[in-house]
Write an enzyme that holds these catalytic residues in place. Structure first.
Site, PDB file in Angstrom:
ATOM      1  N   SER A 333       0.758  -1.106  -0.068  1.00  0.00           N
ATOM      2  CA  SER A 333       0.044  -0.094  -0.255  1.00  0.00           C
ATOM      3  C   SER A 333       0.777   1.515   0.049  1.00  0.00           C
ATOM      4  CB  SER A 333      -1.032  -0.142   1.136  1.00  0.00           C
ATOM      5  OG  SER A 333      -0.110   0.075   2.379  1.00  0.00           O
ATOM      6  N   CYS A 335       3.704   1.196  -1.664  1.00  0.00           N
ATOM      7  CA  CYS A 335       4.677   1.232  -2.648  1.00  0.00           C
ATOM      8  C   CYS A 335       4.819   1.956  -3.837  1.00  0.00           C
ATOM      9  CB  CYS A 335       4.681  -0.400  -2.938  1.00  0.00           C
ATOM     10  SG  CYS A 335       6.069  -0.780  -3.925  1.00  0.00           S
ATOM     11  N   GLY A 370      -0.402  -5.663  -0.307  1.00  0.00           N
ATOM     12  CA  GLY A 370      -1.775  -5.475  -0.986  1.00  0.00           C
ATOM     13  C   GLY A 370      -2.864  -6.225  -0.322  1.00  0.00           C
ATOM     14  N   ARG A 456      36.675   7.991   2.215  1.00  0.00           N
ATOM     15  CA  ARG A 456      37.024   9.288   2.704  1.00  0.00           C
ATOM     16  C   ARG A 456      36.420  10.415   1.537  1.00  0.00           C
ATOM     17  NH1 ARG A 456      42.331  11.819   4.041  1.00  0.00           N
ATOM     18  NH2 ARG A 456      43.264   9.994   2.943  1.00  0.00           N
TER      19      ARG A 456
HETATM   20  P1  IMP Z   1       0.938  -3.519   2.889  1.00  0.00           P
HETATM   21  O1  IMP Z   1       0.528  -4.473   3.577  1.00  0.00           O
HETATM   22  O2  IMP Z   1       0.072  -3.506   1.593  1.00  0.00           O
HETATM   23  O3  IMP Z   1       1.217  -2.085   3.473  1.00  0.00           O
HETATM   24  O4  IMP Z   1       2.524  -3.754   2.390  1.00  0.00           O
HETATM   25  C1  IMP Z   1       3.341  -4.265   3.043  1.00  0.00           C
HETATM   26  C2  IMP Z   1       4.537  -4.704   2.342  1.00  0.00           C
HETATM   27  O5  IMP Z   1       5.006  -3.705   1.545  1.00  0.00           O
HETATM   28  C3  IMP Z   1       5.787  -5.076   2.993  1.00  0.00           C
HETATM   29  O6  IMP Z   1       5.661  -6.353   3.741  1.00  0.00           O
HETATM   30  C4  IMP Z   1       6.759  -5.036   1.921  1.00  0.00           C
HETATM   31  O7  IMP Z   1       7.047  -5.938   1.260  1.00  0.00           O
HETATM   32  C5  IMP Z   1       6.594  -3.912   1.168  1.00  0.00           C
HETATM   33  N1  IMP Z   1       7.095  -2.696   1.406  1.00  0.00           N
HETATM   34  C6  IMP Z   1       7.666  -2.284   2.502  1.00  0.00           C
HETATM   35  N2  IMP Z   1       8.103  -0.850   2.255  1.00  0.00           N
HETATM   36  C7  IMP Z   1       8.053  -0.806   1.025  1.00  0.00           C
HETATM   37  C8  IMP Z   1       8.576   0.263   0.151  1.00  0.00           C
HETATM   38  O8  IMP Z   1       9.126   1.270   0.565  1.00  0.00           O
HETATM   39  N3  IMP Z   1       8.477  -0.043  -1.440  1.00  0.00           N
HETATM   40  C9  IMP Z   1       7.807  -1.066  -1.722  1.00  0.00           C
HETATM   41  N4  IMP Z   1       7.395  -1.951  -0.915  1.00  0.00           N
HETATM   42  C10 IMP Z   1       7.578  -1.891   0.357  1.00  0.00           C
END
Ligand code: IMP
Length: 542
Positions: A333, A335, A370, A456
């Site tokens: 979400s 990403c 997702g 450096r």
């Molecule tokens: P969500 O559950 O849809 O919010 O997605 C969480 C997942 O997004 C995580 O487990 C990661 O695999 C992925 N993720 C985490 N941080 C990032 C990012 O900055 N960019 C892309 N994917 C991410």
């Protein structure tokens, strides 16, 4: 002419005259040459027959070669999602929390230790003082934390020899500069390590004391039981425990740089059961070598490799020895990977493609990113995943790191991608020497790489960072201890609608073509959501 109808009693028999069932089999649904890449919202499951209560549905599922959980829920290794509090709650409720690595190796190891030491009802990291502390220190703790029943050990830490306990009564009317050695109670009621919660509760009740220190056979202080917690102690029948040690499962993420081997050593010493190799593109020589090294060095450690979205990527990591695969690229979400890198895959297609391949080798898949509702969880499992990994869905819970704040009148918590500039910058500061292990390492100019030895002239701060994530906030979801049971019961109800009694039966039904799917057009998706109302409130569980 009057219409003639078939005899209703023959309806079931008549069904057999159709050459195929309603809907699509999973392979017809996922034929990406016809349909393109699908997301979870692009399809539905067709209902089956219900002949059992939802509470009978078994949600047990394999998440790695050797680890089976009672619920298929995993929290993401992100610094706004999983630290020890989330990891403990997830494991107690039958899932798993993967502790993030955007912190020093020592801090991460301390979190792993907290999970392994956790015993439901016992406080394993209580505030402890030494005999040389003074009454004022206790008053200060009371003002900050609201309690003053404090165990006293010879070194002022858990693991030191227990020499006394200080309570509110001990410090009443005492000069604030008095050393605790002069006021502490030394006539102690203690219990031995290994005592069950109910036995410890009985001792507390009979002794009429407020706190019960737990010590080991050498008299070293291990944990504490508080009378005030007696009534709050719940039981967790689904808890995810290592069958040998009976301790909660602990999982943590690391990168694939050489310094991550040292980090992993600390985590293993702290009791780690499962390591997640954290990379947005897992099919690299670095990860393959890391998997091989881990399997050779720590054969008992379960290794979840990834992330992958194709069979080809999966094959490399399976051949290297991975015990599980994390699937998802660009579906999270927070990403922006697909937008910026133009690389990734719609999540439903990715989960199906990889699971279909890796399940043949006994390597389970974790559908990562997702997941926005119960339906997405069920669909990921239908496509072959052993579990789902969630970030955004859990980030607003009490157990996620960070404080609540108000944004446009709503109570929220911060949630950010680990590839957001904010997270990368914090990670760089927190892990200094380990900073190269970031999941989304900033690309370096060729000259920087070539001249790495001459840092450096080419400091890390001059590297161009390309963000792959955003930073934002999510709404308050209350405690994970209420939210996860909602997901669990929701999955049970969904499987009941499909007419299957377990995740195993569900996945078998999908493979055999008995569980059927339907594609959803854009208007079908609108129809399937709430529509036509002037206003409404969406309450998901009670
Ligand atoms: P969500 O559950 O849809 O919010 O997605 C969480 C997942 O997004 C995580 O487990 C990661 O695999 C992925 N993720 C985490 N941080 C990032 C990012 O900055 N960019 C892309 N994917 C991410």
């Amino acid at each position: 002419m009057p219409q003639t109808y078939l005899d209703p009693k023959t309806a079931l028999e008549h069904l057999k005259s159709y050459s195929r069932s309603d809907g699509l089999s999973v392979s017809e649904l996922m034929d990406s040459k016809v349909q393109g890449g699908l997301t979870y919202n692009d399809f539905l499951l067709l209902p089956g027959k219900i002949d059992f209560p939802a509470s009978d549905v078994v949600t047990e599922s394999r998440i790695t070669r050797n680890v089976v959980l009672k619920t298929p829920f995993i929290s993401s290794p992100m610094d706004t999602v999983t630290e020890s509090e989330m990891a403990i709650a997830m494991a107690l409720l039958g899932g798993l929390g993967v502790i993030h690595h955007n912190q020093s190796p020592e801090a991460q190891a301390a979190m792993v230790r907290a999970v392994k030491r956790h015993e439901n009802g016992f406080i394993s990291d209580p505030v402890v003082l030494s005999p040389t502390h003074i009454v004022e220190d206790v008053l200060d703790i009371k003002a900050r934390l609201g309690f003053c029943g404090i165990p006293i050990t010879d070194n002022g830490a858990v693991g030191g020899k227990l020499v006394g306990i200080v309570t509110a009564r001990d410090i009443q009317f005492r000069d604030p500069s008095t050393p605790l050695s002069e006021v502490m109670t030394t006539d102690l009621v203690t219990a031995q390590q290994g005592i069950t919660l109910s036995e410890a509760n009985d001792i507390l009740r009979d002794s009429k004391k407020g706190k019960l220190p737990i010590v080991n056979s050498s008299g070293q202080f291990i944990s504490l039981l508080a009378r005030s917690d007696l009534l709050k102690n719940q039981s967790y029948p689904l808890a995810s425990k290592n069958p040998q040690s009976k301790q909660l499962y602990a999982a943590a993420a690391v990168g694939t740089r050489p310094s991550d081997r040292d980090r992993l050593t600390l985590l293993v010493e702290a009791g780690l059961d499962i390591v997640v190799l954290d990379s947005s593109q897992g099919n690299s020589i670095y990860q393959i070598e890391m998997v091989q090294w881990i399997k050779a060095t720590y054969p008992k450690l379960e290794v979840i490799a990834g992330n992958v979205v194709t069979r080809e990527q999966a094959a490399s990591l399976i051949a290297a020895g991975a015990d599980g695969l994390r699937v998802g690229m660009g579906s999270g979400s927070i990403c922006i990977t697909q937008e910026v890198m133009a690389v990734g895959r719609p999540q439903a297609t990715a989960v199906y493609a990889v699971s279909e391949f890796s399940n043949k080798f006994g390597v389970p898949v974790i559908a990562d990113g997702g997941i926005g509702n119960v339906g997405h969880i069920v669909k990921a499992i239908a496509l072959g995943a052993g579990a789902v990994m969630m970030g955004g869905l859990l980030a607003g819970t009490e157990e996620a790191p960070g404080e609540y704040f108000y944004h446009e009148g709503k109570r929220v918590k911060a949630y950010r991608g680990m590839g957001s500039l904010e997270a990368m910058e914090q990670g760089q500061a927190a892990k200094s020497s380990n900073q190269k292990s970031s999941k989304y390492p900033a690309p370096k100019k060729a000259s920087t790489v070539e001249n790495a030895a001459t840092s450096r002239y080419f400091s890390e701060s001059s590297a161009v960072k390309v963000a792959q994530g955003v930073s934002g906030d999510v709404q308050d979801k209350g405690s994970v201890k209420a939210f996860l049971p909602y997901l669990y019961v929701g999955v049970q109800h969904s499987l009941q609608d499909v007419g299957v009694r377990s995740i195993a039966a569900f996945q078998k039904g999908v493979q055999e073509g008995a569980v059927r799917f339907e594609l959803r057009t854009a208007s079908a998706q609108i129809e399937g959501g709430v529509h036509g109302l002037n206003s409404y409130t969406k309450r998901l569980f009670a």
